[in-house]
Scaffold this motif. Structure first.
Motif, PDB file in Angstrom:
ATOM      1  N   PRO A 101       0.736  -1.239   0.074  1.00  0.00           N
ATOM      2  CA  PRO A 101       0.120  -0.271   0.018  1.00  0.00           C
ATOM      3  C   PRO A 101       0.809   1.244   0.157  1.00  0.00           C
ATOM      4  CG  PRO A 101      -0.030  -1.186   2.099  1.00  0.00           C
ATOM      5  CD  PRO A 101       0.685  -2.138   1.299  1.00  0.00           C
ATOM      6  N   GLU A 102       2.000   1.197   0.372  1.00  0.00           N
ATOM      7  CA  GLU A 102       2.938   2.228   0.396  1.00  0.00           C
ATOM      8  C   GLU A 102       3.760   2.676  -0.691  1.00  0.00           C
ATOM      9  OE1 GLU A 102       5.188   2.006   3.864  1.00  0.00           O
ATOM     10  OE2 GLU A 102       3.666   2.047   5.061  1.00  0.00           O
ATOM     11  N   TYR A 103       4.295   1.618  -1.409  1.00  0.00           N
ATOM     12  CA  TYR A 103       5.324   1.725  -2.516  1.00  0.00           C
ATOM     13  C   TYR A 103       5.158   0.834  -3.644  1.00  0.00           C
ATOM     14  CZ  TYR A 103       7.554  -2.036  -0.113  1.00  0.00           C
ATOM     15  OH  TYR A 103       8.148  -3.209   0.536  1.00  0.00           O
ATOM     16  N   ASN A 155      -0.697   0.867  -6.482  1.00  0.00           N
ATOM     17  CA  ASN A 155      -1.077   2.199  -5.739  1.00  0.00           C
ATOM     18  C   ASN A 155      -0.573   3.496  -6.318  1.00  0.00           C
ATOM     19  OD1 ASN A 155      -2.931   1.241  -4.119  1.00  0.00           O
ATOM     20  ND2 ASN A 155      -1.736   1.204  -2.140  1.00  0.00           N
ATOM     21  N   GLY A 156       0.746   2.984  -6.707  1.00  0.00           N
ATOM     22  CA  GLY A 156       1.686   4.226  -7.499  1.00  0.00           C
ATOM     23  C   GLY A 156       0.684   4.794  -8.730  1.00  0.00           C
ATOM     24  N   LEU A 170      -2.733   4.331  -8.997  1.00  0.00           N
ATOM     25  CA  LEU A 170      -3.888   5.195  -8.440  1.00  0.00           C
ATOM     26  C   LEU A 170      -3.392   6.578  -8.051  1.00  0.00           C
ATOM     27  CD1 LEU A 170      -5.583   2.049  -6.690  1.00  0.00           C
ATOM     28  CD2 LEU A 170      -6.228   3.084  -8.894  1.00  0.00           C
ATOM     29  N   HIS A 171      -2.516   6.719  -7.172  1.00  0.00           N
ATOM     30  CA  HIS A 171      -2.082   7.957  -6.800  1.00  0.00           C
ATOM     31  C   HIS A 171      -1.928   8.992  -7.910  1.00  0.00           C
ATOM     32  CE1 HIS A 171      -0.368  11.047  -4.254  1.00  0.00           C
ATOM     33  NE2 HIS A 171       0.772  10.903  -5.226  1.00  0.00           N
ATOM     34  N   TYR A 172      -1.191   8.353  -9.133  1.00  0.00           N
ATOM     35  CA  TYR A 172      -1.013   9.220 -10.176  1.00  0.00           C
ATOM     36  C   TYR A 172      -2.369   9.938 -11.008  1.00  0.00           C
ATOM     37  CZ  TYR A 172       0.893  10.845 -14.816  1.00  0.00           C
ATOM     38  OH  TYR A 172       1.083  11.395 -15.899  1.00  0.00           O
ATOM     39  N   PRO A 179      -8.052   6.307  -4.973  1.00  0.00           N
ATOM     40  CA  PRO A 179      -7.823   5.813  -3.654  1.00  0.00           C
ATOM     41  C   PRO A 179      -6.538   4.904  -3.598  1.00  0.00           C
ATOM     42  CG  PRO A 179      -9.545   4.330  -4.702  1.00  0.00           C
ATOM     43  CD  PRO A 179      -9.282   5.384  -5.853  1.00  0.00           C
ATOM     44  N   GLN A 180      -6.068   4.616  -2.219  1.00  0.00           N
ATOM     45  CA  GLN A 180      -4.970   4.002  -2.050  1.00  0.00           C
ATOM     46  C   GLN A 180      -5.210   2.479  -1.253  1.00  0.00           C
ATOM     47  OE1 GLN A 180      -1.515   5.079  -3.187  1.00  0.00           O
ATOM     48  NE2 GLN A 180      -3.128   5.847  -4.292  1.00  0.00           N
ATOM     49  N   ASP A 185      -5.192  -1.078   0.584  1.00  0.00           N
ATOM     50  CA  ASP A 185      -4.497  -2.277   1.089  1.00  0.00           C
ATOM     51  C   ASP A 185      -5.223  -3.537   0.264  1.00  0.00           C
ATOM     52  OD1 ASP A 185      -2.778  -4.210   2.263  1.00  0.00           O
ATOM     53  OD2 ASP A 185      -3.132  -3.274   4.186  1.00  0.00           O
ATOM     54  N   TRP A 186      -4.551  -3.978  -0.903  1.00  0.00           N
ATOM     55  CA  TRP A 186      -5.114  -4.933  -1.752  1.00  0.00           C
ATOM     56  C   TRP A 186      -5.158  -6.224  -0.701  1.00  0.00           C
ATOM     57  CZ3 TRP A 186      -7.182  -3.274  -6.108  1.00  0.00           C
ATOM     58  CH2 TRP A 186      -6.689  -2.094  -6.758  1.00  0.00           C
TER      59      TRP A 186
END
Length: 311
Positions: free
Chosen positions: A149-151, A155-156, A158-160, A164-165, A167-168
């Motif tokens: 979830p952090e790196y 999620n990267g 999705l952040h772009y 949402p971010q 925790d898969w």
């Protein structure tokens, strides 16, 4: 003068000295295989026989002197215990989802690779690569490179785009395990189906196109019936291996969040609860299920060979 007649003497077989008999020659040709046969029996059959014997005992490794014969009670516990029944259901659901998704994606990739285009060999090699990755390494790749979830990469992305971010693994644990297995087993299905596509009768396909058949009609009425045996073979072989999968469940979720399948439950019963008898009974049931699936797979393979010989 009387003529004397002598009865013909029957020729007696003369055994050539130093010439081995047929049976001796047969044993001489098989002798180099005996060490491999003995090794295979010692490595595979003897442990299974020991597991089968232990499955009939109430045997806790922490209390070895208290073990006693219980008959089929361990098997009854495996089939009636709620946690074990849930692991059986998880195993069925995991296997069915991975096999179906892998077959559909593998069929799509096989249809693409069946066409001629520049760089097809390179693309085929790249698509096969996931199947060649060690299962534990593949699970670690998905856990840290994609799901983190952090790196993580997902999620990267999705952040772009401002998404949402999540925790898969925590939010969709079983789906996370299934996705990693689909990624690894799709190339296997692709290879089997690609072999089936390349064994089609191209003259029949050309004749259908001349008669005005569309691509969908050719696929539906010619390609799919021809691929039926190959689809069955891929489903059966994939089921044999995915039923026994342990690496992805152990690495991604450690059997938590409702993802514990039967192999992981066997590991948990044996190494954590030290219930040797219960774990052995569950292991025997896994082997029996695998043998049943393998029997159907062998029948499909033999039917494929018969079809090839008839053609």
């Amino acid at each position: 003068m009387t003529a004397t007649t002598t009865a013909p003497v029957a020729a007696t077989p003369v055994r050539t000295l130093g010439k081995p008999s047929t049976r001796l020659r047969a044993w001489a040709t098989r002798a180099p295989l005996l060490p491999a046969l003995i090794f295979m029996i010692a490595v595979t059959q003897l442990p299974f026989v020991a597991t089968l014997v232990i499955s009939f005992f109430d045997w806790n490794a922490l209390y070895p002197k208290a073990r006693h014969f219980t008959g089929f009670s361990n098997y009854s516990d495996v089939l009636t215990d709620p946690d074990l029944r849930h692991s059986v259901w998880t195993t069925i659901l995991l296997t069915a989802a991975v096999v179906v998704a892998s077959l559909i994606l593998g069929l799509g990739l096989a249809l693409l690779l069946d066409r001629r285009f520049r760089g097809r060999g390179i693309v085929r090699t790249l698509l096969i690569a996931p199947f060649l990755v060690v299962p534990v390494a593949a699970a670690l790749l998905w856990k840290h490179v994609l799901y983190n979830p952090e790196y993580g990469l997902l999620n990267g992305l999705l952040h772009y785009v401002g998404g949402p971010q999540p925790d898969w693994i925590s939010n969709t644990p079983l789906l996370a395990v299934e996705a990693s297995l689909v990624w690894q087993w799709t190339p296997f299905m692709m290879l089997i189906l690609l072999a089936g596509l390349q064994s089609r009768d191209h003259q029949q396909i050309e004749a259908a196109r001349v008669d005005g058949a569309s691509d969908w009609q050719v696929f539906r009425h010619l390609t799919v019936p021809h691929l039926r045996r190959y689809l069955e073979l891929g489903a059966l072989l994939g089921s044999i291996y995915i039923v026994q999968n342990f690496d992805a469940v152990f690495t991604l979720t450690s059997g938590g969040l409702g993802t514990a399948n039967l192999p992981y439950t066997v590991y948990q019963s044996f190494y954590q609860a030290h219930e040797n008898g219960l774990a052995s009974a569950a292991g025997v049931l896994v082997v029996i299920g695998s043998i049943i699936i393998a029997t159907f797979a062998l029948r499909v393979v033999s039917s494929l060979f018969r079809e090839e010989v008839s053609h």
